[in-house]
Design an enzyme around this catalytic site. Structure first.
Site, PDB file in Angstrom:
ATOM      1  N   CYS A  61      -4.043  -2.769  -2.375  1.00  0.00           N
ATOM      2  CA  CYS A  61      -3.197  -1.592  -2.141  1.00  0.00           C
ATOM      3  C   CYS A  61      -1.911  -1.932  -1.403  1.00  0.00           C
ATOM      4  O   CYS A  61      -0.833  -1.436  -1.752  1.00  0.00           O
ATOM      5  CB  CYS A  61      -3.982  -0.522  -1.395  1.00  0.00           C
ATOM      6  SG  CYS A  61      -4.882  -1.122   0.051  1.00  0.00           S
ATOM      7  N   HIS A  98      -0.369   4.131   3.275  1.00  0.00           N
ATOM      8  CA  HIS A  98      -0.063   2.853   3.909  1.00  0.00           C
ATOM      9  C   HIS A  98       1.447   2.750   4.150  1.00  0.00           C
ATOM     10  O   HIS A  98       2.259   3.130   3.297  1.00  0.00           O
ATOM     11  CB  HIS A  98      -0.475   1.682   3.013  1.00  0.00           C
ATOM     12  CG  HIS A  98      -1.948   1.446   2.943  1.00  0.00           C
ATOM     13  ND1 HIS A  98      -2.873   2.191   3.616  1.00  0.00           N
ATOM     14  CD2 HIS A  98      -2.662   0.510   2.241  1.00  0.00           C
ATOM     15  CE1 HIS A  98      -4.087   1.736   3.354  1.00  0.00           C
ATOM     16  NE2 HIS A  98      -3.981   0.713   2.526  1.00  0.00           N
TER      17      HIS A  98
END
Length: 348
Positions: A134, A246
């Site tokens: 990710c 994130h």
């Protein structure tokens, strides 16, 4: 043309997000199969305006589907992906099981979609395609247009990674610890090595002999495989008390001069990116604002006067989407749009 699709790990965070995105993007699905472990047989999961009952991984006939979106963890992928690929189905795997296999392409469509054409032309292909970590996925989308323009030499990145990257249990731990601090006492950490509520933990995945964590090593290895093996990259990966999204603080050194204004223009025009970069209060994107969005957001673009040809930027993305489920679906879309996969019944 429409395609038969199976999502393996359909009851997990990413598996459910895959099904949401398939429906949102109106992926041409003729039949959807939700695949899970035996204990979830019969459980209903959402797919658009309908529900699909989970089927047993060990009993399912994968020869009847065109795409298998795999999000059931590395061990399951190692055990099943090659077997599924031999049936003719295309496996797009979200785990780390196949990312570093030289015979498996590691794909971010905005960056290296051309690799898919080379791979699908091979007679000896495994029919397995890997999705990157990710934190890597959003980074390379941001780096690609800058690398094309001024050739990146070195990247220093610090990540601020949400707990959803560690699964539902991690999200529950953050929630329970946060409540506990105000109500009674914070529960003892189970999923994380230290308290995550109101704290940051500079430790994601296992430690390696070099002192790096596996997460940091992944970012290095994957960026080299996807974008350019000559790029030097060092990372410090940190878990933060954010549920989804994130963030990354990125410092880039280039071979050729590039100004902040030039970089801003390039990033605005690049696929998959959204630039929000106003030098004023709130003129940047935070994780809360990126949740549910497809884009990778770029803010705080500025020149680094401490090195020659240097830039800093701030990169934020929904890790369950571009960092996992969305990128997986985009790979399947790319295979279809480039005419590389046809439905079995319609294949020549």
């Amino acid at each position: 043309m429409s395609y038969k699709v199976a999502v393996v790990g359909a009851t997990g965070n990413v598996g459910m997000e895959m099904m949401n995105i398939l429906a949102e993007r109106e992926f041409p699905v003729s039949k959807m199969h939700a695949i899970a472990s035996r204990r979830s047989i019969g459980r209903e999961v959402s797919f658009g305006d309908t529900t699909v009952k989970c089927e047993d991984l060990e009993q399912f006939d994968f020869s009847k589907v065109d795409f298998v979106l795999m999000s059931a963890g590395g061990e399951t992928s190692k055990a099943w992906s090659l077997k599924i690929g031999k049936t003719g189905a295309i496996v797009i795997d979200n785990s780390s099981a196949w990312r570093y296999d030289q015979d498996v392409p590691l794909i971010v469509p905005e960056v290296n979609a051309h690799v898919l054409e080379e791979y699908m032309a091979r007679n000896d292909r495994k029919n397995v395609i890997a999705n990157p970590n990710c934190s890597t996925a959003q980074l390379v989308v941001a780096l690609k247009p800058l690398h094309d323009a001024a050739k990146i030499k070195r990247v220093v990145v610090a990540t601020y990674q949400s707990v959803s990257g560690a699964g539902k249990e991690a999200m529950d731990e953050l929630w329970n610890q946060t409540k506990g601090i105000f109500v009674t006492d914070a529960p003892t950490p189970q999923k994380f090595t230290k308290q995550i509520a109101f704290n940051v933990i500079p430790h994601i995945d296992v430690f390696m002999d070099s002192g790096d964590t596996k997460e940091e090593w992944k970012m290095v290895a994957e960026t080299k495989k996807i974008l350019d093996p000559k790029i030097k990259l060092t990372a410090t990966c940190v878990r933060v008390p954010v549920f989804v999204g994130h963030s990354e603080a990125v410092n880039i050194e280039f071979e050729r001069p590039i100004s902040a204004d030039e970089a801003r223009d390039l990033l605005r025009e690049a696929p998959g990116l959204m630039v929000v970069d106003k030098r004023e209060n709130g003129g940047y994107v935070t994780p809360v604002e990126c949740v549910g969005d497809y884009a990778t957001f770029i803010s705080r673009i500025r020149e680094d006067a401490t090195i020659e040809n240097g830039l800093n930027l701030w990169c934020v993305s929904d890790n369950l989407r571009k960092g996992a489920a969305l990128n997986t679906v985009q790979i399947a879309e790319t295979l279809i749009n480039r005419g590389l996969v046809k439905p079995r019944a319609e294949a020549a």
